[in-house]
Design an enzyme around this catalytic site. Structure first.
Site, PDB file in Angstrom:
ATOM      1  CB  THR A  91     -10.341   4.874  -0.945  1.00 12.97           C
ATOM      2  OG1 THR A  91      -9.833   5.164   0.357  1.00 12.97           O
ATOM      3  CG2 THR A  91      -9.687   3.611  -1.475  1.00 12.97           C
ATOM      4  CG  HIS A 114      -1.952  -0.992   1.280  1.00 15.71           C
ATOM      5  ND1 HIS A 114      -3.229  -0.818   0.801  1.00 15.71           N
ATOM      6  CD2 HIS A 114      -1.917  -2.245   1.762  1.00 15.71           C
ATOM      7  CE1 HIS A 114      -3.937  -1.902   1.001  1.00 15.71           C
ATOM      8  NE2 HIS A 114      -3.153  -2.803   1.581  1.00 15.71           N
ATOM      9  CE  LYS A 122     -14.242   5.876   1.020  1.00 13.89           C
ATOM     10  NZ  LYS A 122     -13.439   5.867   2.245  1.00 13.89           N
ATOM     11  NE  ARG A 143      -4.061   9.773  10.678  1.00 10.94           N
ATOM     12  CZ  ARG A 143      -3.791   8.883  11.634  1.00 10.94           C
ATOM     13  NH1 ARG A 143      -4.669   7.934  11.935  1.00 10.94           N
ATOM     14  NH2 ARG A 143      -2.667   8.938  12.305  1.00 10.94           N
ATOM     15  CE  LYS A 168      -2.777  10.606   3.725  1.00  8.38           C
ATOM     16  NZ  LYS A 168      -3.405   9.733   2.719  1.00  8.38           N
TER      17      LYS A 168
HETATM   18  O1  RUG Z   1      -1.729   5.662   1.836  1.00  6.11           O
HETATM   19  C1  RUG Z   1      -2.438   4.555   1.334  1.00  6.11           C
HETATM   20  C2  RUG Z   1      -3.569   5.016   0.414  1.00  6.11           C
HETATM   21  O2  RUG Z   1      -3.044   5.681  -0.696  1.00  6.11           O
HETATM   22  C3  RUG Z   1      -4.386   3.821  -0.034  1.00  6.11           C
HETATM   23  O3  RUG Z   1      -5.522   4.239  -0.740  1.00  6.11           O
HETATM   24  C4  RUG Z   1      -4.817   2.996   1.155  1.00  6.11           C
HETATM   25  C5  RUG Z   1      -5.531   1.723   0.749  1.00  6.11           C
HETATM   26  O4  RUG Z   1      -4.812   1.028  -0.192  1.00  6.11           O
HETATM   27  O5  RUG Z   1      -3.695   2.623   1.953  1.00  6.11           O
HETATM   28  C6  RUG Z   1      -3.010   3.749   2.471  1.00  6.11           C
HETATM   29  N1  RUG Z   1      -1.983   3.275   3.405  1.00  6.11           N
HETATM   30  C7  RUG Z   1      -0.750   2.839   3.124  1.00  6.11           C
HETATM   31  N2  RUG Z   1      -2.155   3.207   4.711  1.00  6.11           N
HETATM   32  N3  RUG Z   1      -1.090   2.731   5.264  1.00  6.11           N
HETATM   33  C8  RUG Z   1      -0.209   2.501   4.324  1.00  6.11           C
HETATM   34  C9  RUG Z   1       1.173   2.003   4.556  1.00  6.11           C
HETATM   35  O6  RUG Z   1       1.242   1.069   5.591  1.00  6.11           O
END
Ligand code: RUG
Length: 841
Positions: free
Chosen positions: A678, A374, A682, A568, A573
Site C-alpha cells: 500500500t 493477505h 502512497k 517492514r 521485500k
Molecule cells: O504483506 C501484506 C501486504 O502486501 C498487504 O498490502 C497488506 C494489506 O493487505 O497486508 C500485508 N500482510 C500480510 N501483513 N500480514 C500479512 C499476513 O498475515
C-alpha cells in the site's frame, strides 16, 4: 424511545444538550476549560504537552457528541451493520486527522496561536497509536476512515494492547527494541467500565441429554477473564458520521487481588491472577507475515473474538428478530485468519446457548462472514496445534472437528473416492502434532474470500486455495484491490500539494472522489503549474532532510534524488537487494573519472523499517545498511554523490514526513510474494515515481498510470518456481556484479565480514530463494534508467503529474464500496438533510 421520557424532562435535556464548538472563541474556551479543570493547570504552567491534551480533549468532546448521534441514528434506522475484526489497527496520530476530518483545523490553528502555541508543535506532542505491524494494520485504519467518511454503519473491533509495536533504536548499527508504553495519556479513548464480558478458557465439555432428549454440550470449569470495552471515535471526513472502534482490554475476573494470600504474606501470588489476566491484552505480537503459534496469541484471538461476538449478538438480540435474519443485520469481515475463531464461536453461541440446529446455525454463520486473505507466504499461514486448542478451547475444537466432518462429507459427495483431495483440504492437518489450518476454516466458514490485489487474488485461486475453488466454485473467490485514504495520505501528509490540487480542480472534492484527480492531466505540460509542483516536492524534501539531520546527524542535499524504501524489513521485500545495489553504485562511483562523476545525479538512499525481534536475517540487513552508511557517508571521495540513511523507528507519523519527499521509492519484492503493498500507492499519490517488480498492486498501478511512468524490472511471478527449481537442481551462476559486491563485503569494507555472511550465503549457498541474483542485473540497469530520467526534470515532473492524476482508483473509499456491494450487502446511512453536525451543515 423518545416518547418514554416525559416532555418536561425531554425539554430540559434538549435545552442543555452538548453543542459542539464551531468558532475559534468557543474552541479557545474549551481548551482553557480543560487546562484549568481537567488538567488542573493554568496559563502559567501550560506547556505544549498540556496544550495538546486540552486541545485534543476539546476535539474529543466534539467527536463524542457526533458519535452519540451517529450511533442513535444507526440504532433507530435498524439497518445492517458491518463489523471489521482486525487484530491490528495502525492508527497513527488522531489529533491532526480529527481537525481535518471535521473541517476545523484553521479554527484550531488560530485559536492555539492566540493562546500562544504553534499548531505544528502541538500536533507533534502526540504519541502514535501503533497497534499494528505494517500494511495489514494500516489498511484496517484506512478502512475505518473510509467507512466513516462514506457513512457506512460500521464498527472496528480490536485489542487494546498496553504495548503496541516496539520502538526501534539503532545502537552501533544494530536494531534495539524498546517497549512502547503509549497509554500514559490517551485522550481519544473512552473506557466503558459498564461494558464488560466474561471470557472462558480451559475447562472441559460435559455432554448429556436434556429432559426433551436433546443432546447438550456444556463447556464447564476452567478460568474466567473479563474483557472491558474502550471506545475510540472515528470521524468521517466532511460528514457528521462518527463511527466506533471498540478495543478490548483484559482484566482479572475475580476482583483486584487475592486478599487471603495477601494477608497470609504471600504477596507475590496475591496479584498473580490479576497479572495473568492482564497479560492477554498486554502486548502486540511484533511479527509481520509470520505465524509463531504461541499459546498467548491464541488466547488473545479467542478473548477478542468472544468479546466482540458477545457484543454483536447482544445488539442483534435487542431487535427481537428471528435468528435467520442475523445475516441481514450483521456482516463480519475477518481481516486475515486471526479472527477465524469467530466463525466457531458464533456456531457455538447458536447451537449451545441459543438451541439452534446445526445446519440452521451453520447457514447463518457462513452468510455472516467474509474472509480477506493477505498473503501466500507459507510461513505466514496460521495453524494451531490441536493439543493446544484442546486444552485452551475444548468445546471449540469439538465444533471444528464437526465442521470439518460435514465439510469433508460434502467434498466426498462431490469428488467420490478422491482421498488425496480429502487429505489436502481437511481443516485438520494430519501432522505430528495435528494442526488446525485456519485459512481453510476461514474459507469454509465464510461466503466470500478475497485477495487484496488482482495478481494476489489470482494466485490464491491457482495455488494455495486451488482445491477450494473446485469445491465451492469460482464465485466464492473475489478480488478487492487495496487502497489508501487520501485524507491522511495526501491532505494531511502533504497539505501544500493538496492545496495546489484543490486550486485547480475546484476545491477539496477530490478528497471524497479521488477520480477528480484526473482533471490534473491537463496541467501536465503547464509551465506555471509544474513550477509550483516542483517547488512543493522540493520543500517536502527539505523537510525530510531536516528530519534526517536531527535524527542521524547526516547532512543530505535536498536537490539529490531521494530514493526511499520504507516498510517492514523482510527477505521477500528484498531490502538486501537494495543495499547490494547501493554498494554497487558506491563501487561504480569510486571507479569513475571526475568527468563521469559530474554527469551523475547525486542520490540519497533512504531506508526505514522494523525487523521482528526474532528475525535474525532481517536484523542483519539493518546492520549492513547502517554499516554501509557509516562507510559511504564519511568517504570524502564520494561527497554528495551518494548518501545512505537508515531512519530509526519508522511509523505512521514518520511516514507522513517521508512519503511526500520521495523522487523514487522501491517496491521490489520477489514477484508473487507481496500480496498488494500500500505504500506504493502512497508514494505515487504524493508525486513520486516507483521502481518495482511485477508484483502485488504495482501491476495495477502500472495499468492505471501507464508503463512510461513506472520503472519495472525483474522476473515475473509465473517464472519464479522454475527459477527456484533450477537453483536447486541445475547450475546456478550468480550475477558477476553481485559477486563483486559480495567480494567487497567479504573484504571487510563495511566492518566485520563475518557479520554479514548469512546474507551472502543465502544467495551463494542456499538456493537464493528470493531470486536476488536473478533480478540483480535488471535492477541495476533500471536504476541507471532512473538516473538518466531524473536528469530531464521537465519530463520527470510531467510523469509525476500524470501519475497523480491517474491514481483515483487507489482510494480506500473505492475498496469499501466494493466490499459493501460484493461482500457485505450494506448501504450507507447518511445523516438526514438538515441534521446538524454542529457546523450548521
Ligand atoms: O504483506 C501484506 C501486504 O502486501 C498487504 O498490502 C497488506 C494489506 O493487505 O497486508 C500485508 N500482510 C500480510 N501483513 N500480514 C500479512 C499476513 O498475515
Amino acid at each position: 424511545v423518545e416518547a418514554s421520557i416525559p416532555e418536561p424532562q425531554r425539554a430540559a435535556w434538549k435545552k442543555f444538550q452538548a453543542t459542539p464548538f464551531v468558532t475559534k472563541e468557543d474552541f479557545e474556551k474549551e481548551v482553557v476549560r480543560h487546562v484549568e479543570t481537567t488538567l488542573a493547570r493554568s496559563m502559567f504552567n501550560c506547556d505544549e504537552t498540556a496544550a495538546y491534551a486540552a486541545a485534543s480533549l476539546a476535539f474529543r468532546d466534539r467527536l463524542i457528541t457526533e458519535w452519540n448521534r451517529t450511533q442513535q441514528r444507526q440504532t433507530f434506522a435498524d439497518t445492517k451493520r458491518v463489523y471489521y475484526l482486525s487484530l491490528e489497527f495502525l492508527m497513527g496520530r488522531a489529533f491532526d486527522n480529527a481537525m481535518l476530518n471535521v473541517g476545523l483545523k484553521n479554527v484550531a490553528k488560530e485559536g492555539l496561536s492566540e493562546l500562544g502555541f504553534r499548531i505544528e508543535d502541538i500536533i507533534s506532542q502526540e504519541h502514535d497509536a501503533a497497534l499494528g505491524n505494517g500494511g495489514l494494520g494500516r489498511l484496517a485504519a484506512c478502512f475505518l476512515d473510509s467507512m466513516a467518511s462514506l457513512n457506512y454503519p460500521a464498527w472496528g473491533y480490536g485489542l487494546r494492547y498496553r504495548y503496541g509495536i516496539f520502538k526501534q533504536e539503532i545502537v552501533d548499527g544494530y536494531q534495539v527494541e524498546v517497549p512502547d508504553y503509549w497509554l500514559d495519556f490517551n485522550p481519544w479513548e473512552f473506557p466503558r467500565h459498564d461494558i464488560v464480558v466474561d471470557i472462558q478458557f480451559y475447562g472441559g465439555v460435559r455432554k448429556y441429554q436434556d429432559e426433551h432428549g436433546r443432546n447438550i454440550a456444556k463447556w464447564e470449569g476452567g478460568e474466567m477473564v473479563k474483557a472491558v470495552a474502550y471506545d475510540v471515535p472515528i470521524p468521517g471526513y466532511d460528514t457528521p458520521s462518527t463511527n466506533n472502534m471498540r478495543l478490548w482490554s483484559s482484566k482479572a475476573a475475580s476482583g483486584e487481588f487475592d486478599f487471603q494470600k495477601f494477608n497470609s504474606g504471600d504477596y507475590e501470588s496475591s496479584v498473580a491472577d490479576q497479572q495473568r489476566a492482564e497479560t492477554i491484552s498486554a502486548v502486540l505480537y511484533p511479527n509481520d507475515n509470520l505465524d509463531r503459534g504461541k499459546e498467548l496469541r491464541l488466547k488473545q484471538q479467542y478473548f477478542w473474538v468472544a468479546a466482540s461476538l458477545y457484543d454483536i449478538v447482544r445488539r442483534f438480540k435487542k431487535s427481537k428478530r428471528a435468528w435467520s435474519e442475523f445475516p441481514d443485520q450483521v456482516a463480519i469481515q475477518l481481516n486475515d485468519t486471526h479472527p477465524t475463531l469467530a466463525t466457531v464461536e458464533l456456531q457455538r453461541i447458536l447451537i449451545d446457548l441459543e438451541g439452534l440446529e446445526w445446519d440452521e446455525a451453520w447457514t447463518i454463520v457462513t452468510k455472516t462472514f467474509g474472509y480477506t486473505n493477505h498473503t501466500v507466504l507459507p510461513e505466514a499461514l496460521e495453524k494451531w496445534s490441536v493439543p493446544l486448542m484442546q486444552n485452551l478451547l475444548p468445546r471449540h475444537l469439538q465444533i471444528i472437528y464437526e465442521i470439518n466432518m460435514y465439510f469433508l462429507q460434502s467434498v466426498e459427495r462431490k469428488f467420490p473416492g478422491d482421498r488425496e483431495m480429502l487429505g489436502r483440504v481437511s481443516i485438520i492437518e494430519e501432522s505430528q502434532p495435528k494442526m488446525v489450518r485456519m485459512a481453510y476454516l476461514a474459507i469454509v466458514g465464510s461466503h466470500k474470500v478475497n485477495g487484496v490485489a488482482e495478481l494476489h487474488s489470482d494466485l490464491i485461486k491457482t495455488t494455495i486455495f486451488k482445491d477450494f475453488v473446485k469445491i465451492f466454485g469460482p464465485d466464492k473467490f473475489t478480488n478487492v484491490t487495496n487502497g489508501i485514504t487520501p485524507r491522511r495520505w495526501l491532505h494531511q501528509a502533504n497539505p501544500r500539494l493538496s492545496e495546489l490540487i484543490a486550486s485547480k480542480t475546484g476545491g477539496l472534492g477530490f478528497l471524497k472522489d479521488l477520480n477528480i484527480l484526473n482533471e490534473l492531466e491537463k496541467f501536465a505540460d503547464d509551465k506555471e503549474f509544474k513550477k509550483e509542483w516542483a517547488e512543493i516536492k522540493y520543500a517536502n524534501k527539505v523537510r525530510l532532510a531536516k528530519h534526517i539531520k536531527t535524527t542521524t546527524g547526516v547532512t543530505v542535499n535536498p536537490s539529490a534524488l531521494f530514493d526511499i524504501q520504507v516498510k517492514r524489513i523482510h527477505e521477500y521485500k528484498r531490502q538486501q537487494m537494495n543495499i547490494f545495489g547501493v554498494i554497487h553504485r558506491y563501487l561504480t562511483i569510486k571507479a569513475m573519472t571526475a568527468e563521469e562523476r559530474k554527469k551523475l545525479a547525486p542520490r540519497v538512499s533512504i531506508f526505514g523499517g522494523k525487523a521482528a525481534p526474532g528475525y535474525w536475517m532481517a536484523k542483519t540487513i539493518i546492520h549492513l545498511i547502517n554499516n554501509v552508511g557509516a562507510k559511504v557517508n564519511n568517504d570524502p571521495d564520494i561527497g554528495d554523490l551518494l548518501k545512505v540513511i537508515f531512519l530509526e523507528d519508522y511509523n505512521v507519523s514518520k511516514a507522513e514526513i517521508i512519503t511526500p519527499a520521495s523522487d523514487v521509492s522501491e517496491h521490489i519484492s520477489t514477484a508473487g510474494t507481496e500480496a498488494s503493498g500500500t505504500s506504493n500507492m502512497k508514494f505515487v499519490l504524493n508525486g513520486g515515481l516507483i521502481i518495482g517488480t511485477c508484483d502485488g498492486a504495482n501491476i495495477e498501478i502500472t495499468r492505471e498510470i501507464g508503463e512510461n511512468n513506472i520503472f519495472l524490472f525483474g522476473n515475473l511471478a509465473e517464472d519464479v518456481e522454475d527459477l527456484r527449481h533450477a537453483h536447486n537442481y541445475g547450475s546456478h551462476t550468480l550475477d558477476p556484479d553481485l559477486l563483486k559486491v559480495f567480494e567487497t563485503i567479504k573484504s571487510g569494507t563495511f566492518g566485520d565480514a563475518g557479520a554479514f555472511s548469512a546474507l551472502t550465503s543465502a544467495i551463494e549457498d542456499h538456493g537464493d530463494y528470493y531470486l536476488v541474483s536473478d533480478d540483480f542485473h535488471s535492477y541495476i540497469q533500471t536504476q541507471a534508467l532512473v538516473d538518466e530520467a531524473y536528469k530531464n526534470q521537465d519530463e520527470w515532473i510531467t510523469k509525476t503529474i500524470l501519475s497523480v492524476a491517474r491514481m483515483g482508483f487507489f482510494s480506500s473509499d473505492r475498496c469499501i464500496n466494493e466490499y459493501a456491494e460484493m461482500i457485505w450487502n450494506v448501504e450507507p446511512l447518511a445523516p438526514e438533510k438538515g441534521e446538524t453536525d454542529g457546523l450548521g451543515k
